[in-house]
Motif scaffolding. Sequence first.
Motif, PDB file in Angstrom:
ATOM      1  N   UNK A 222       0.845  -1.192   0.000  1.00 33.14           N
ATOM      2  CA  UNK A 222       0.000   0.000   0.000  1.00 33.14           C
ATOM      3  C   UNK A 222       0.881   1.242   0.000  1.00 33.14           C
ATOM      4  N   UNK A 223       0.435   2.206  -0.770  1.00 36.32           N
ATOM      5  CA  UNK A 223       1.105   3.498  -0.841  1.00 36.32           C
ATOM      6  C   UNK A 223       0.022   4.528  -1.099  1.00 36.32           C
ATOM      7  N   UNK A 224      -0.081   5.515  -0.224  1.00 33.33           N
ATOM      8  CA  UNK A 224      -1.178   6.484  -0.285  1.00 33.33           C
ATOM      9  C   UNK A 224      -2.534   5.774  -0.260  1.00 33.33           C
ATOM     10  N   UNK A 225      -2.610   4.690   0.511  1.00 31.07           N
ATOM     11  CA  UNK A 225      -3.824   3.899   0.750  1.00 31.07           C
ATOM     12  C   UNK A 225      -4.308   3.096  -0.460  1.00 31.07           C
ATOM     13  N   UNK A 226      -3.547   3.055  -1.536  1.00 27.14           N
ATOM     14  CA  UNK A 226      -3.899   2.224  -2.685  1.00 27.14           C
ATOM     15  C   UNK A 226      -2.843   1.138  -2.816  1.00 27.14           C
ATOM     16  N   UNK A 227      -3.287  -0.093  -3.155  1.00 30.02           N
ATOM     17  CA  UNK A 227      -2.342  -1.188  -3.304  1.00 30.02           C
ATOM     18  C   UNK A 227      -1.746  -1.196  -4.709  1.00 30.02           C
ATOM     19  N   UNK A 228      -0.433  -1.445  -4.755  1.00 26.96           N
ATOM     20  CA  UNK A 228       0.328  -1.485  -5.997  1.00 26.96           C
ATOM     21  C   UNK A 228       1.250  -2.696  -5.959  1.00 26.96           C
ATOM     22  N   UNK A 229       1.652  -3.167  -7.115  1.00 27.90           N
ATOM     23  CA  UNK A 229       2.659  -4.206  -7.222  1.00 27.90           C
ATOM     24  C   UNK A 229       4.008  -3.518  -7.376  1.00 27.90           C
ATOM     25  N   UNK A 230       4.920  -3.780  -6.430  1.00 32.12           N
ATOM     26  CA  UNK A 230       6.234  -3.138  -6.468  1.00 32.12           C
ATOM     27  C   UNK A 230       7.316  -4.121  -6.059  1.00 32.12           C
ATOM     28  N   UNK A 231       8.515  -3.874  -6.569  1.00 34.95           N
ATOM     29  CA  UNK A 231       9.671  -4.695  -6.209  1.00 34.95           C
ATOM     30  C   UNK A 231      10.058  -4.423  -4.761  1.00 34.95           C
ATOM     31  N   UNK A 232      10.396  -5.474  -4.050  1.00 36.12           N
ATOM     32  CA  UNK A 232      10.842  -5.341  -2.664  1.00 36.12           C
ATOM     33  C   UNK A 232      12.190  -4.623  -2.654  1.00 36.12           C
ATOM     34  N   UNK A 233      12.248  -3.461  -2.009  1.00 38.13           N
ATOM     35  CA  UNK A 233      13.505  -2.714  -1.932  1.00 38.13           C
ATOM     36  C   UNK A 233      14.320  -3.091  -0.698  1.00 38.13           C
ATOM     37  N   UNK A 234      13.803  -4.016   0.111  1.00 38.63           N
ATOM     38  CA  UNK A 234      14.526  -4.476   1.288  1.00 38.63           C
ATOM     39  C   UNK A 234      14.423  -3.558   2.487  1.00 38.63           C
TER      40      UNK A 234
END
Length: 124
Positions: A39-51
């Motif tokens: 979640x980012x700004x309350x919306x879910x997104x697919x993102x690479x794990x930055x660790x």
Amino acid sequence: ASSSPTGKQDATFVATAGLANPSCTSFESINKPGYYLRHQNFQLHLQANDGGPLFAMDATFCQIPGNSGQGVSFRSVNFPANYIRRFDNVVYLASNGGPNPWDTTTSWADDTSWLTAPPWAPAP
């Protein structure tokens, strides 16, 4: 059922041990290993794990009995009053009656309750 194999893989996630809390859950993409729902700004997104620790918290959800009395609900680790919610064809992190349009109390319990199902596509 009529989607392409790639489309099915794009829509399939594996529930893994939570990145921020191993007793909770993170959702990793089958088609893009190392990419998680976050979640980012309350919306879910697919993102690479930055660790990083913020990514880990944003991508970790604790499973509880479904808010509707059926299935399961997924509560955010770093916003514990917010749950994964489908609203207006988008997936949000939502509270029950908060300030955002997706926080509406209308259908909140149903929209934050999920039934698990076999994956649409096997892991590649």
